[in-house]
Design a protein around this motif. Structure first.
Motif, PDB file in Angstrom:
ATOM      1  N   VAL A 134       3.412 -13.254   0.331  1.00 45.01           N
ATOM      2  CA  VAL A 134       4.241 -13.963  -0.637  1.00 45.01           C
ATOM      3  C   VAL A 134       3.716 -15.386  -0.708  1.00 45.01           C
ATOM      4  O   VAL A 134       3.553 -16.042   0.320  1.00 45.01           O
ATOM      5  CB  VAL A 134       5.736 -13.957  -0.243  1.00 45.01           C
ATOM      6  CG1 VAL A 134       6.560 -14.786  -1.227  1.00 45.01           C
ATOM      7  CG2 VAL A 134       6.262 -12.526  -0.169  1.00 45.01           C
ATOM      8  N   ARG A 135       3.435 -15.838  -1.938  1.00 44.72           N
ATOM      9  CA  ARG A 135       2.946 -17.199  -2.133  1.00 44.72           C
ATOM     10  C   ARG A 135       3.806 -17.892  -3.171  1.00 44.72           C
ATOM     11  O   ARG A 135       4.066 -17.351  -4.243  1.00 44.72           O
ATOM     12  CB  ARG A 135       1.483 -17.195  -2.602  1.00 44.72           C
ATOM     13  CG  ARG A 135       0.933 -18.606  -2.796  1.00 44.72           C
ATOM     14  CD  ARG A 135      -0.524 -18.620  -3.160  1.00 44.72           C
ATOM     15  NE  ARG A 135      -0.852 -17.954  -4.399  1.00 44.72           N
ATOM     16  CZ  ARG A 135      -0.756 -18.510  -5.609  1.00 44.72           C
ATOM     17  NH1 ARG A 135      -0.313 -19.735  -5.749  1.00 44.72           N
ATOM     18  NH2 ARG A 135      -1.103 -17.826  -6.678  1.00 44.72           N
ATOM     19  N   VAL A 136       4.249 -19.102  -2.837  1.00 47.02           N
ATOM     20  CA  VAL A 136       4.968 -19.971  -3.769  1.00 47.02           C
ATOM     21  C   VAL A 136       4.176 -21.268  -3.814  1.00 47.02           C
ATOM     22  O   VAL A 136       4.082 -21.975  -2.809  1.00 47.02           O
ATOM     23  CB  VAL A 136       6.417 -20.233  -3.311  1.00 47.02           C
ATOM     24  CG1 VAL A 136       7.096 -21.233  -4.226  1.00 47.02           C
ATOM     25  CG2 VAL A 136       7.203 -18.926  -3.242  1.00 47.02           C
ATOM     26  N   GLY A 137       3.583 -21.553  -4.971  1.00 49.76           N
ATOM     27  CA  GLY A 137       2.704 -22.717  -5.053  1.00 49.76           C
ATOM     28  C   GLY A 137       1.546 -22.534  -4.094  1.00 49.76           C
ATOM     29  O   GLY A 137       0.823 -21.543  -4.154  1.00 49.76           O
ATOM     30  N   THR A 138       1.384 -23.466  -3.162  1.00 46.45           N
ATOM     31  CA  THR A 138       0.301 -23.349  -2.176  1.00 46.45           C
ATOM     32  C   THR A 138       0.810 -22.899  -0.809  1.00 46.45           C
ATOM     33  O   THR A 138       0.044 -22.845   0.141  1.00 46.45           O
ATOM     34  CB  THR A 138      -0.448 -24.690  -2.027  1.00 46.45           C
ATOM     35  OG1 THR A 138       0.481 -25.695  -1.647  1.00 46.45           O
ATOM     36  CG2 THR A 138      -1.144 -25.073  -3.319  1.00 46.45           C
ATOM     37  N   ASP A 139       2.100 -22.579  -0.697  1.00 49.05           N
ATOM     38  CA  ASP A 139       2.673 -22.083   0.559  1.00 49.05           C
ATOM     39  C   ASP A 139       2.614 -20.560   0.556  1.00 49.05           C
ATOM     40  O   ASP A 139       2.989 -19.921  -0.422  1.00 49.05           O
ATOM     41  CB  ASP A 139       4.122 -22.551   0.713  1.00 49.05           C
ATOM     42  CG  ASP A 139       4.224 -24.050   0.841  1.00 49.05           C
ATOM     43  OD1 ASP A 139       3.606 -24.598   1.765  1.00 49.05           O
ATOM     44  OD2 ASP A 139       4.906 -24.680   0.006  1.00 49.05           O
ATOM     45  N   MET A 140       2.179 -19.984   1.675  1.00 44.15           N
ATOM     46  CA  MET A 140       1.974 -18.536   1.730  1.00 44.15           C
ATOM     47  C   MET A 140       2.256 -18.002   3.126  1.00 44.15           C
ATOM     48  O   MET A 140       2.046 -18.685   4.115  1.00 44.15           O
ATOM     49  CB  MET A 140       0.515 -18.236   1.353  1.00 44.15           C
ATOM     50  CG  MET A 140       0.152 -16.782   1.351  1.00 44.15           C
ATOM     51  SD  MET A 140      -1.565 -16.596   0.790  1.00 44.15           S
ATOM     52  CE  MET A 140      -1.756 -14.840   0.912  1.00 44.15           C
ATOM     53  N   ARG A 141       2.748 -16.762   3.160  1.00 46.47           N
ATOM     54  CA  ARG A 141       2.905 -16.043   4.421  1.00 46.47           C
ATOM     55  C   ARG A 141       2.473 -14.603   4.198  1.00 46.47           C
ATOM     56  O   ARG A 141       2.719 -14.032   3.141  1.00 46.47           O
ATOM     57  CB  ARG A 141       4.345 -16.068   4.906  1.00 46.47           C
ATOM     58  CG  ARG A 141       4.499 -15.259   6.190  1.00 46.47           C
ATOM     59  CD  ARG A 141       5.802 -15.469   6.897  1.00 46.47           C
ATOM     60  NE  ARG A 141       5.850 -14.545   8.000  1.00 46.47           N
ATOM     61  CZ  ARG A 141       6.901 -13.803   8.299  1.00 46.47           C
ATOM     62  NH1 ARG A 141       8.003 -13.903   7.604  1.00 46.47           N
ATOM     63  NH2 ARG A 141       6.871 -12.979   9.314  1.00 46.47           N
ATOM     64  N   VAL A 142       1.837 -14.025   5.204  1.00 39.58           N
ATOM     65  CA  VAL A 142       1.423 -12.625   5.138  1.00 39.58           C
ATOM     66  C   VAL A 142       2.000 -11.868   6.325  1.00 39.58           C
ATOM     67  O   VAL A 142       2.345 -12.450   7.349  1.00 39.58           O
ATOM     68  CB  VAL A 142      -0.111 -12.476   5.113  1.00 39.58           C
ATOM     69  CG1 VAL A 142      -0.711 -13.203   3.933  1.00 39.58           C
ATOM     70  CG2 VAL A 142      -0.728 -12.931   6.403  1.00 39.58           C
ATOM     71  N   SER A 143       2.072 -10.562   6.152  1.00 36.80           N
ATOM     72  CA  SER A 143       2.513  -9.676   7.215  1.00 36.80           C
ATOM     73  C   SER A 143       1.680  -8.408   7.110  1.00 36.80           C
ATOM     74  O   SER A 143       1.549  -7.847   6.028  1.00 36.80           O
ATOM     75  CB  SER A 143       3.997  -9.356   7.039  1.00 36.80           C
ATOM     76  OG  SER A 143       4.410  -8.364   7.945  1.00 36.80           O
ATOM     77  N   GLY A 144       1.110  -7.984   8.217  1.00 36.72           N
ATOM     78  CA  GLY A 144       0.291  -6.778   8.199  1.00 36.72           C
ATOM     79  C   GLY A 144      -1.143  -7.075   7.820  1.00 36.72           C
ATOM     80  O   GLY A 144      -1.517  -8.210   7.535  1.00 36.72           O
ATOM     81  N   SER A 145      -1.940  -6.038   7.805  1.00 37.67           N
ATOM     82  CA  SER A 145      -3.367  -6.179   7.510  1.00 37.67           C
ATOM     83  C   SER A 145      -3.612  -6.274   6.012  1.00 37.67           C
ATOM     84  O   SER A 145      -2.961  -5.595   5.221  1.00 37.67           O
ATOM     85  CB  SER A 145      -4.143  -4.988   8.063  1.00 37.67           C
ATOM     86  OG  SER A 145      -4.052  -4.981   9.469  1.00 37.67           O
ATOM     87  N   ALA A 146      -4.576  -7.096   5.647  1.00 42.22           N
ATOM     88  CA  ALA A 146      -4.948  -7.260   4.239  1.00 42.22           C
ATOM     89  C   ALA A 146      -5.452  -5.939   3.671  1.00 42.22           C
ATOM     90  O   ALA A 146      -6.084  -5.151   4.377  1.00 42.22           O
ATOM     91  CB  ALA A 146      -6.018  -8.333   4.114  1.00 42.22           C
ATOM     92  N   PRO A 147      -5.216  -5.701   2.388  1.00 44.40           N
ATOM     93  CA  PRO A 147      -5.639  -4.438   1.787  1.00 44.40           C
ATOM     94  C   PRO A 147      -7.122  -4.395   1.419  1.00 44.40           C
ATOM     95  O   PRO A 147      -7.622  -3.340   1.067  1.00 44.40           O
ATOM     96  CB  PRO A 147      -4.780  -4.358   0.532  1.00 44.40           C
ATOM     97  CG  PRO A 147      -4.495  -5.778   0.183  1.00 44.40           C
ATOM     98  CD  PRO A 147      -4.396  -6.503   1.499  1.00 44.40           C
ATOM     99  N   TYR A 148      -7.811  -5.521   1.511  1.00 45.71           N
ATOM    100  CA  TYR A 148      -9.217  -5.582   1.116  1.00 45.71           C
ATOM    101  C   TYR A 148     -10.084  -6.074   2.269  1.00 45.71           C
ATOM    102  O   TYR A 148      -9.619  -6.801   3.144  1.00 45.71           O
ATOM    103  CB  TYR A 148      -9.400  -6.490  -0.110  1.00 45.71           C
ATOM    104  CG  TYR A 148      -8.586  -6.026  -1.289  1.00 45.71           C
ATOM    105  CD1 TYR A 148      -8.969  -4.899  -2.013  1.00 45.71           C
ATOM    106  CD2 TYR A 148      -7.429  -6.683  -1.661  1.00 45.71           C
ATOM    107  CE1 TYR A 148      -8.212  -4.452  -3.081  1.00 45.71           C
ATOM    108  CE2 TYR A 148      -6.669  -6.253  -2.732  1.00 45.71           C
ATOM    109  CZ  TYR A 148      -7.071  -5.129  -3.437  1.00 45.71           C
ATOM    110  OH  TYR A 148      -6.325  -4.681  -4.493  1.00 45.71           O
TER     111      TYR A 148
END
Length: 181
Positions: A134-148
């Motif tokens: 989830v990214r809002v502007g330049t703030d971002m958080r991820v969970s789990g492994s990237a799909p690429y």
């Protein structure tokens, strides 16, 4: 690095932009409706935490300092975080209510954005997606492994000129060490 899919699960993305920022929600697994719901929840929470919108709990609390203001549970959680950070605000989760102390206007700024992102990622995890960003502007958080194979990507800066071109690409191990779980 190449942008090669790593997972068999489908990847869904929903995005929107307004005059001040872009919002992007990505999920591996789940379905398109889950991602659209997460995008809507992101917009709703950002509006609820905006002290300049008359419909927000913070606007109403700022307008009557020293008096309890009924609010959503999410706003009470934000007020608790702000209080821990030293803001002149109290929160009671049973009710829930908030009280702005000292006549100072409360503007949560990027603390609110970070909390919204955390809440929406948690919602996506609860919905059973394998991975989320989830990214809002330049703030971002991820969970789990990237799909690429090249990891999670994020546009940085004025994304009006970089539309669908990632500027920064983070391998999973680097991004997970930079962002809180």
């Amino acid at each position: 690095m190449s942008h090669v899919p790593l997972l068999a699960s489908p990847v869904y993305e929903a995005r929107t932009e307004d005059e001040s920022r872009s919002i992007v929600v990505t999920a591996v697994g789940g379905d398109a409706a889950t991602v659209e719901d997460a995008l809507g929840r992101t917009r709703d929470l950002l509006a609820a935490f905006d002290p300049d919108l008359p419909s927000s709990d913070l606007f109403r609390a700022n307008a009557q300092p020293g008096r309890p203001t009924r609010c959503s549970l999410e706003t009470a959680l934000l007020a608790s975080v702000l209080s821990l950070a030293g803001a002149d605000i109290d929160a009671r989760l049973n009710g829930p209510v908030i009280v702005v102390r000292g006549g100072r206007r409360i503007d949560p700024g990027r603390i609110a954005v970070a909390l919204v992102i955390d809440m929406v990622v948690h919602d996506l995890e609860d919905a059973g997606v394998a991975a989320a960003a989830v990214r809002v502007g330049t703030d971002m958080r991820v969970s789990g492994s990237a799909p690429y194979s090249d990891g999670w990507s994020a546009d940085v800066g004025d994304d009006t000129w970089v539309r669908d071109r990632p500027i920064l690409t983070y391998p999973d191990d680097v991004l997970h060490s930079l962002l809180p779980a």
